[in-house]
Design a protein around this motif. Structure first.
Motif, PDB file in Angstrom:
ATOM      1  N   CYS A   1      28.210  27.521 -11.213  1.00 59.69           N
ATOM      2  CA  CYS A   1      28.687  26.202 -10.804  1.00 59.69           C
ATOM      3  C   CYS A   1      30.187  26.266 -10.462  1.00 59.69           C
ATOM      4  O   CYS A   1      30.620  25.781  -9.422  1.00 59.69           O
TER       5      CYS A   1
ATOM      6  N   ASN B   1      25.671  22.084 -17.174  1.00 64.25           N
ATOM      7  CA  ASN B   1      26.636  23.084 -16.716  1.00 64.25           C
ATOM      8  C   ASN B   1      27.846  23.204 -17.641  1.00 64.25           C
ATOM      9  O   ASN B   1      28.675  24.085 -17.473  1.00 64.25           O
TER      10      ASN B   1
ATOM     11  N   ASN C   1      26.863  18.718  -6.811  1.00 67.28           N
ATOM     12  CA  ASN C   1      26.794  20.101  -7.303  1.00 67.28           C
ATOM     13  C   ASN C   1      28.042  20.514  -8.068  1.00 67.28           C
ATOM     14  O   ASN C   1      28.092  21.604  -8.623  1.00 67.28           O
ATOM     15  N   ASP C   2      29.070  19.653  -8.039  1.00 68.91           N
ATOM     16  CA  ASP C   2      30.325  20.017  -8.678  1.00 68.91           C
ATOM     17  C   ASP C   2      30.443  19.340 -10.032  1.00 68.91           C
ATOM     18  O   ASP C   2      30.058  18.187 -10.210  1.00 68.91           O
TER      19      ASP C   2
ATOM     20  N   GLN D   1      28.295  15.773 -13.611  1.00 68.90           N
ATOM     21  CA  GLN D   1      28.292  16.203 -12.208  1.00 68.90           C
ATOM     22  C   GLN D   1      28.989  15.103 -11.401  1.00 68.90           C
ATOM     23  O   GLN D   1      28.868  13.918 -11.700  1.00 68.90           O
TER      24      GLN D   1
ATOM     25  N   THR E   1      31.853  25.790  -6.596  1.00 67.07           N
ATOM     26  CA  THR E   1      32.811  24.715  -6.333  1.00 67.07           C
ATOM     27  C   THR E   1      34.172  25.298  -5.929  1.00 67.07           C
ATOM     28  O   THR E   1      34.796  24.831  -4.982  1.00 67.07           O
TER      29      THR E   1
END
Lengths: 791, 342
Positions: free
Chosen positions: A350, A220, A308-309, A288, A354
């Protein structure tokens, strides 16, 4: 997005362009200017004054009466401020002015003394302690600037003149969330040169000393650039920088933080500065987050993160929620001496997810979530270093760490001028097109258009066509009529619904519109079976409160609400109708949305037969004759005053009086009559084309018949019998009186018919009429209806 | 002798006729003077008994003269009296024309219906067909097919009601009808589709969980933005009047490229600037653009052969601007004091 013309002027010569022209042009080329404010216009009548004398107010202990020299005259100002002194230089709002925070100042009296205006604090002229650290924030701004002259306006004295534009930037144009991007639009729109000097790779410190390592562990993070600046001297930024930041709505903090914000606003690529000495292990790790990892943010909130962050960490802990918000631990403070600049590119989805989750919409996150080309990172890093140099805020290290985790090729689009001309409907030459594209930084090579990296929105020929058309001017596209053969396809359902609307308004009913939702309370209130209704109801997964939990399965609750609302408002009568859908899911989860015509009546002598008359007249209008009425015992209707309309086995609808319990629930102490008709089967029954029956040339003959029968014998049954008995010479058979009285005998009633006979083939002779009548009387006796007054 | 009698009858009768003041008394007098039992009739009988043919002839002539004279007098006076009496009767029937007429209650169509019908009719007259679309939609028709994949920022601005049943939602825009129509119809396509749309918004003066939109779509060979401008200008001039001006501003929608918003010159101030148009002189009324090639491709329409335009607008907004309604909730309250004004 806010931007000041002061900043735009750095890249574009706007000297011959008025604010109004600028705004109108931007709007017409796609950057909609919502409002614009001219500061000098807004702060007019606020001038520099000198306090000549201060006296106590005679009638108020806490007020002072001051004489203030504003060069052209001396004005009297009443104030409650306590920090004023004789000979102090102060800003004065004169009669008719408006302060920066929107307070309108008028000449007025305070306890008998005239005040010609108001002395101002820093805030009231749109400045802050960051601009003048010596000023008392809570009192009048006592000006110590040597160049400040009495009589000048504050705009002149503090160089505040500026125009601030508020722009609506569409989601496909994150490049316009920047001063450079907007200036490029301005220059292309006005066909004036765009003066951008690309910043160079700066390095002032010859020796590499700051030692640190960057590790990117997540896909990401598409790119991560880092650079160290040593010997940092934290202090305020220069006023030109503060002015531009403030115009964009950003609060100046200190030179380093201001540089990061300035670069973000200038190029639209967010950046961040860490206090390198606060980093553990001299290491940056982009990864992550772990589940339930937390970070104290600069917004004074605790972000609770999960896998997921994306986070930027040091050797131990998260420092920043990537691309969204920094943490307090690594932030720049007045003691900071070594910093690390970060210019990075993070995945837009992403960042978006968030940011939504932790409710942090920051200048950084709104740009990342719209998409940034990682190829745009260098110039921001270079610019930040250049500003360090310009502000003399530290020394930039030679080493640039740059981790690239992407493969984005330069985009090209074929320049097809015919296709573009056809799509837009104008006729531009290839050169005209190229000229417009070049003004927007597109390069062209052998029919290939090279898309500049900041234009992530450009994919195909239509995108290019839009660029050309909008800069050329949508308004210059000549409207052209289409030539085509019309194939009319009449929407019969639409015509049918509109005819129904006409019919029911002709009956005196007003059309209503209601929401499509329903809820348990409403179903219960209407006396419907909650279980049955919910079984077929379409349930909303994310309702907006209890009110919108289901889609409606019945239109009756809504019409009852409308009836009750008007009854409560003391309307003497309400005759309402609505055409709308109910919603159901089949067992295979297939949605059904049948349309219903719902009628609701109270007052104005409405009764069951008013409603029935409307329905019969409507059926008659559509030549529907196959229907019949069958008594119905079903909530929300009255047990004995309701019926169902059937055609064969098809239910066309139901109607009747509303059950007294339901009326009570709706606080209605009047009789209410409601009908619900199913539009689809009615539509299918109506006949389109009528075949003419010959009009009889022979005279008609009519007679009255008053029958005596049991009160439970229905009019429908008698009518059926008459029709069957008389046969095809019956022209019409109408009831004109129904009578019930003890004198007739117990449980008996009398019904009077007017019967008209006519033949298509011959004149009805007396004998034939008598024969018909006698047969009819005999037939009627079979069902217990006897002639009341035998002739 | 008879001669004198005749003259006497004549003079007396004429005198009495003159004094008669009603048709009723005149008719009675007529019977008395000219009837079978009248003096004149008796005298006529006497004349028939006269033996002298010469005298008989003279008397007969005189008698006829008297009879004719009286008959004429009766007829003339009868006419006059009838006229007078009719006039009097009419006078007695005089009405106060300012009194209210008998009330024939005609119901009122909802203002949204009125606006929608007017718009629909204009497009029908321009060769468009009206189509209906489902309010319960799949994610594909409401978003995916319109270039709004999952996680697209455009989804944020359209707070969607999702249904418990999998993959179903309440449509947030009528644009999905474009897809249904293109999937089922070979170009040329010319449709408008009015209907209800849903947003999970809290209810206030400018937000409603339900409102109405009208979608328009035209797909054919050689359709251009110039055609789009012409079509919408024609519509606007029909709807707002021939003097209204339009303005097209570039904008962005995921399913059209190029895209535009259309403003109309403010109908309250005719473009001079007022509170309705926030001193802009123009009011935004709709979004439009050329159908995105990816949208066409998804519906198996070859974008190299066909192009198209689409437009969409909010019906409540049009009605609010037209009738100066400042609260969206009014449309769904069904207050008779509101409905009766339209």
């Amino acid at each position: 997005m806010k931007i000041s013309t002061d900043w735009l002027k750095e890249y574009a010569d706007l000297s011959n362009i008025t604010d109004a022209e600028l705004c109108s042009k931007l709007t017409m080329t796609g950057t909609n200017v919502e409002t614009y404010t001219n500061t000098s216009e807004r702060l007019k009548n606020i001038v520099i004054g000198k306090i000549v004398s201060i006296e106590k107010h005679k009638n108020a202990d806490n007020l002072s009466v001051c004489q203030v020299n504003i060069k052209t005259k001396t004005v009297q100002i009443i104030t409650s401020a306590t920090n004023i002194k004789q000979n102090a230089i102060i800003p004065v709002c004169l009669d008719g002015s408006t302060t920066a925070n929107g307070i309108k100042i008028k000449k007025s009296k305070f306890r008998g003394e005239i005040s010609d205006g108001m002395m101002c604090s820093l805030e009231e002229i749109g400045l802050s302690k960051a601009d003048f650290p010596y000023a008392d924030e809570n009192g009048i701004f006592l000006i110590e600037e040597p160049n400040c002259e009495v009589g000048q306006t504050v705009c002149e004295a503090f160089n505040l003149a500026d125009t601030i534009l508020e722009l609506e930037i569409t989601s496909n144009r994150p490049d316009c969330l920047s001063a450079v991007g907007l200036a490029r639009e301005v220059c292309a729109s006005f066909k004036i040169p765009f003066n951008l000097k690309p910043p160079k790779n700066f390095c002032t410190n010859k020796n590499e000393s700051g030692c640190f390592e960057v590790e990117v562990k997540s896909k990401n993070c598409l790119r991560y650039m880092a650079k160290v600046v040593e010997n940092v001297k934290i202090g305020p930024s220069p006023s030109w920088m503060k002015k531009r930041l403030k115009a964009c709505g950003i609060k100046p903090i200190n030179n380093i933080v201001d540089i990061t914000n300035y670069v973000l606003l200038e190029f639209g690529v967010p950046m961040h500065a860490f206090d390198l000495n606060k980093l553990s292990g001299n290491k940056i790790v982009v990864r992550q987050a772990q589940n339930n990892e937390t970070l104290e943010t600069l917004m004074h909130t605790t972000a609770i993160l999960n896998e997921n962050d994306l986070v930027v960490c040091d050797a131990e802990k998260p420092l920043v929620v990537a691309g969204i918000i920094g943490g307090t631990d690594s932030s720049i403070s007045s003691n900071t001496s070594t910093i690390l600049f970060e210019v990075a590119c993070f995945d837009k989805t992403c960042v978006r997810k968030t940011a939504q989750k932790i409710s942090a919409r920051t200048e950084s996150s709104i740009r990342f979530e719209k998409g940034i080309n990682p190829n745009c990172c260098e110039q921001s890093m270079n610019r930040a270093c250049e500003l360090i140099e310009i502000l003399k805020a530290g020394s930039v290290s030679p080493k640039t760490t740059d981790i690239k985790n992407y493969d984005i090729a330069t985009k090209t689009v074929n320049l097809d001028e015919n296709k573009i001309n056809n799509l837009i409907g104008f006729n531009l030459s290839k050169n005209e097109m190229i000229e417009i594209l070049n003004s927007l930084d597109f390069k062209t090579e052998n029919n290939q258009i090279i898309v500049p990296p900041h234009r992530i929105d450009i994919e195909n020929c239509a995108d290019i066509a839009e660029e050309i058309a909008r800069i050329y001017g949508y308004d210059k596209i000549e409207p052209a009529a289409q030539k085509f053969e019309i194939e009319p396809k009449t929407n019969l359902n639409w015509l049918f619904e509109n005819k129904l609307r006409q019919i029911f308004t002709a009956f005196g009913c007003d059309e209503t519109f209601s929401y499509s939702f329903s809820n348990i309370a409403e179903i219960e209130k209407t006396g419907l079976n909650v279980e049955t209704e919910l079984k077929k109801a379409v349930e909303i997964a994310n309702p907006f409160g209890e009110e919108t939990r289901f889609l409606k399965t019945s239109t009756i609750p809504a019409i009852m609400e409308s009836i009750a609302y008007n009854f409560k408002n003391k309307q003497k009568a309400a005759w309402l109708f609505e055409i709308g859908r109910t919603y159901e899911l089949t067992e295979q989860n297939k949605p059904l949305e049948p349309k219903k015509l719902t009628v609701g009546l109270y007052g104005n002598n409405a009764d069951f037969f008013t409603l029935k008359g409307m329905i019969e007249s409507m059926f008659n209008y559509f030549k529907i004759r196959s229907h019949n009425f069958k008594p119905l015992k079903q909530m929300p209707f009255h047990d004995y005053v309701a019926c169902e309309i059937l055609s064969g086995n098809t239910i066309l609808g139901k109607f009747g009086e509303i059950h007294p319990d339901v009326c009570k629930n709706f606080k209605l102490n009047c009789k209410v009559f409601v009908a619900v008709l199913n539009l689809e089967p009615i539509f299918n029954l109506k006949s389109e084309v009528v075949t003419l029956k010959p009009i009889s040339k022979f005279p008609q003959s009519s007679f009255d018949l008053t029958l005596l029968c049991d009160e439970n014998l229905t009019c429908g049954e008698i009518e059926q019998k008459i029709k069957k008995s008389v046969g095809n010479i019956l022209k019409s058979c109408e009831i004109f009186a129904i009578y019930k009285n003890e004198s007739l005998g117990e449980n008996l009633k009398s019904v009077s018919f007017n019967i008209t006979l006519q033949s298509q083939t011959h004149t009805l002779e007396k004998a034939e009429i008598e024969k018909t009548m006698n047969k009819l009387i005999e037939d009627l006796e079979q069902i217990g209806a006897t002639l009341k007054d035998k002739p | 002798m008879i001669k004198e009698t005749l003259n006497k009858i004549k003079n007396n009768a004429l005198n009495e006729i003159e004094n008669c003041n009603s048709t009723k008394s005149l008719l009675a007098l007529k019977t008395a003077v000219l009837g079978r039992k009248s003096e004149l009739t008796l005298t006529l009988k006497q004349i028939s008994n006269e033996t002298n043919p010469d005298a008989k002839k003279k008397l007969g002539q005189l008698a006829n003269e008297v009879k004719n004279c009286l008959s004429e007098a009766f007829e003339a006076n009868l006419k006059t009296l009838q006229l007078e009496e009719q006039q009097k009767k009419m006078e007695s029937e005089k009405v106060d024309v300012t009194m209210p007429g008998k009330n024939f209650l005609i119901g009122h169509l909802h203002p949204l219906t009125q606006v929608l019908n007017e718009i629909n009719s204009i497009f029908v007259s321009m060769g468009y067909s009206i189509v209906d679309g489902p309010e319960i939609e799949t994610d594909y028709y409401n978003f995916e097919a319109l270039n709004i994949p999952k996680n697209h920022p455009a989804r944020d601005t359209q707070d969607t009601f999702y249904l418990k049943a999998e993959n179903l939602l309440l449509r947030t825009q009528t644009s999905g009808v474009q897809i249904h129509v293109m999937e089922n119809t070979k170009p040329p396509v010319r449709i408008v589709s009015p209907g209800r749309v849903f947003r999970s918004d809290s209810v206030d003066a400018t937000h409603s969980p339900i409102f109405h939109q009208l979608e328009g779509l035209c797909v054919d060979k050689n359709v251009s933005m110039a055609n789009l401008k012409h079509t919408l200008q024609t519509f606007v001039k029909n709807f707002y009047g021939p003097s209204v001006k339009t303005r097209f501003r570039p904008h962005h929608f995921p399913f059209t490229e190029p895209s535009a918003e259309m403003d109309v010159s403010c109908f309250a101030c005719e473009g001079k600037g007022c509170s309705l148009c926030k001193n802009e002189g123009y009011i935004e009324i709709l979004g439009c653009g050329m159908v995105h090639c990816d949208v066409l491709k998804r519906c198996n329409i070859n974008p190299e052969v066909y192009t198209g335009f689409a437009f969409g607008f909010g019906i409540e907004r049009i009605a609010m601007l037209r009738h100066k309604i400042d609260d969206l909730r009014m449309f769904y309250k069904n207050n008779l004091d509101f409905l009766h004004q339209f």
